[in-house]
Write an enzyme that holds these catalytic residues in place. Structure first.
Site, PDB file in Angstrom:
ATOM      1  N   ALA A 101       0.858  -1.186   0.000  1.00 28.10           N
ATOM      2  CA  ALA A 101       0.000   0.000   0.000  1.00 28.10           C
ATOM      3  C   ALA A 101       0.898   1.242   0.000  1.00 28.10           C
ATOM      4  O   ALA A 101       1.874   1.297  -0.747  1.00 28.10           O
ATOM      5  CB  ALA A 101      -0.957  -0.036   1.180  1.00 28.10           C
ATOM      6  N   SER A 102       0.637   2.226   0.856  1.00 29.59           N
ATOM      7  CA  SER A 102       1.408   3.470   0.805  1.00 29.59           C
ATOM      8  C   SER A 102       2.825   3.354   1.349  1.00 29.59           C
ATOM      9  O   SER A 102       3.617   4.293   1.204  1.00 29.59           O
ATOM     10  CB  SER A 102       0.659   4.584   1.550  1.00 29.59           C
ATOM     11  OG  SER A 102      -0.413   5.048   0.765  1.00 29.59           O
ATOM     12  N   VAL A 103       3.166   2.221   1.936  1.00 27.49           N
ATOM     13  CA  VAL A 103       4.572   1.997   2.280  1.00 27.49           C
ATOM     14  C   VAL A 103       5.397   1.824   0.998  1.00 27.49           C
ATOM     15  O   VAL A 103       6.622   1.834   1.018  1.00 27.49           O
ATOM     16  CB  VAL A 103       4.708   0.795   3.242  1.00 27.49           C
ATOM     17  CG1 VAL A 103       6.156   0.405   3.476  1.00 27.49           C
ATOM     18  CG2 VAL A 103       4.061   1.149   4.590  1.00 27.49           C
TER      19      VAL A 103
END
Length: 394
Positions: free
Chosen positions: A124-126
C-alpha cells in the site's frame, strides 16, 4: 597476602552486585511499563560504558535485555491475534540485529494457508518510500533535478509550476486520481495505468485542490506521476527499474512491483481481506503503481532499512535530504520529507516512518534512526494498529 585476596574478592563481589542490580532495574523497567521509557536506554548505555564490568557480564546482560524486548512485542501481537485484531507478520530489529520476528494467522483463510516470514504483502502506501528512493537514485546519478517542471517529461500536462520536489513532498496541489478516475475512466473492468492517469489529467483537466506549493496535501497522484517519471528518465518500466536498481542490489529476492501485463498475481502468497475475512476486490485501480503496488516481506524491508544507513544505493548526503521536514505548515511530530513521514519533535529521537492501507492490507514501517531501531508490521486484514502503540514497543 590475605588482605590482598580479600580486597580482590570484595571488588569482584561489588562488580556482580552492580551487574545484577542493573539487570534487576532493567527488568522492572521493561516489564512494569508498556510505553517507551528513555531510562531503559540510559541504563543500558551506562552499564555498557562501565569499565568495572567484564565483557561476558555485559554480553549476558544484553541477551537478557533482548529477550525481554522480544517477549514484550510477542505479548502485544499474541494478544491482538487472540482477539481477532491482527493477522500478519512482524519484525523488530535494533542496531542491525533482528530481535524478534514472527507470523500470525493465514495467507489465505479459505485454504488455511499459514503465513511465513517470506509471505509477500501489498505494501500500500509503504510503497511511497521506495518510489522516492528510485527518484533519489536517479538524482544521485544526475539524471534529473528536483526543481524541474514535470512538463519536461509530459509537455501537454495542463498544470503549471509542478516540480519533482513538490510531488515528493505532497505540495503539488494536484487532485486525487482515485477520485477523478471513478468519474472519467470509461470501463472499470480494464485496469488503469500510470500513463492512463496522466492522459486523463491532460484530456479532462480535473480541478486542482491548491496552487503549487501553497500547502501540504497528501495525494496518491503525486507518487503515480513520480513512478511515470522514473520510467521516462530511465527508459525502463517501473517494475524493471525497481528490480534492477533496488531489489537485486539489496538482495530483496521476494519483492516486486505489481505488473498487470506480466501476470505476477500467481506469485502473491497473501490475500487481502476486509469486513470479517471477506476477500478484497481486485479493483481496476490496482494497475497504478508507485503510490502503492510494491509487494514485499518483513525480511526484505529489513534489508532495505539497513541499506538506508549505508551508501549502497545513494550517497549519504542525498539520503539525508529525504529526512528533512519539508513543511512549515506542519508540526514537528507529524511532518513529511521525501517519501517518509517524520517525527522530529524530540532532539534525541528521529522517527521516519510510513503506514499504508489498500484493499485489505495494512502496513507499518517505522524507523528510529538515531538508535537504529526498526519495527515492520505487514497485515492482510483491515484491522488498524495505533502508530503510537507500535512506537512504544521499540
Amino acid at each position: 597476602m590475605f588482605l590482598s585476596r580479600l580486597g580482590s574478592a570484595l571488588i569482584f563481589y561489588n562488580k556482580l552486585k552492580l551487574f545484577y542490580s542493573g539487570l534487576f532495574c532493567l527488568i522492572v523497567l521493561f516489564t512494569g511499563c508498556t510505553s517507551h521509557n528513555p531510562e531503559i536506554d540510559l541504563e543500558i548505555e551506562r552499564l555498557s560504558m562501565d569499565s568495572t564490568l567484564m565483557k561476558p557480564e555485559v554480553d549476558s546482560l544484553f541477551l537478557k535485555i533482548k529477550a525481554i524486548k522480544a517477549a514484550k512485542i510477542d505479548s502485544f501481537f499474541h494478544r491482538k491475534f487472540s482477539r481477532g485484531q491482527f493477522n500478519g507478520t512482524v519484525l523488530f530489529a535494533e542496531k542491525g540485529k533482528v530481535i524478534y520476528e514472527n507470523m500470525f494467522g493465514y495467507a489465505d483463510f479459505k485454504a488455511k494457508d499459514t503465513l511465513g516470514l517470506n509471505s509477500t504483502f501489498q505494501l500500500a502506501s509503504v510503497s511511497k518510500p521506495l518510489t522516492a528512493l528510485a527518484i533519489l537514485v536517479l538524482k544521485d546519478k544526475k539524471k534529473l533535478d528536483f526543481d524541474e517542471d514535470i512538463r519536461k517529461y509530459f509537455p501537454d500536462f495542463p498544470y503549471e509550476g509542478i516540480t519533482i520536489r513538490l510531488l515528493l513532498t505532497h505540495r503539488s496541489g494536484l487532485p486525487e486520481y482515485t477520485y477523478f478516475a471513478d468519474e472519467f475512466w470509461p470501463d472499470r473492468n480494464i485496469p488503469i495505468t500510470n500513463q492512463d492517469v496522466i492522459c486523463l489529467m491532460i484530456n479532462k483537466k480535473p480541478g486542482i485542490y491548491y496552487k503549487p506549493d501553497y500547502r501540504y496535501n497528501y495525494t496518491n497522484t503525486n507518487y503515480c506521476i513520480l513512478a511515470a517519471i522514473v520510467e521516462k528518465v530511465s527508459k525502463l518500466p517501473f517494475n524493471v527499474f525497481m528490480e534492477s536498481q533496488i531489489f537485486c542490489p539489496l538482495g530483496m529476492n521476494n519483492s516486486f512491483v505489481h505488473d498487470i501485463e506480466a501476470g505476477r498475481e500467481d506469485s502473491l502468497r497473501t490475500t487481502g481481506y476486509i469486513r470479517h475475512w471477506r476477500k478484497a476486490d481486485n479493483t481496476y485501480l490496482n494497475g497504478v503503481v508507485g503510490d502503492k503496488g510494491v509487494f514485499s516481506t518483513v525480511e526484505d524491508l529489513f534489508k532495505l532499512d539497513q541499506a538506508l544507513y549505508t551508501e549502497k544505493l545513494i550517497c549519504k548526503s542525498t539520503m539525508e535530504e529525504a529526512f528533512i521536514p519539508a513543511h512549515k505548515d506542519l508540526y514537528d511530530h507529524d511532518n513529511y520529507g521525501y517519501g517518509w513521514r517524520l517525527n522530529v519533535s524530540q532532539a534525541d529521537h528521529l522517527f521516519t516512518y510510513h503506514t499504508g492501507w489498500w484493499k485489505g492490507f495494512r502496513t507499518y514501517f517505522i524507523r528510529e534512526v538515531k538508535e537504529k531501531k526498526t519495527i515492520i508490521v505487514l497485515s492482510n486484514t483491515n484491522n488498524f494498529l495505533r502508530l503510537e502503540d507500535l512506537e512504544n514497543l521499540i
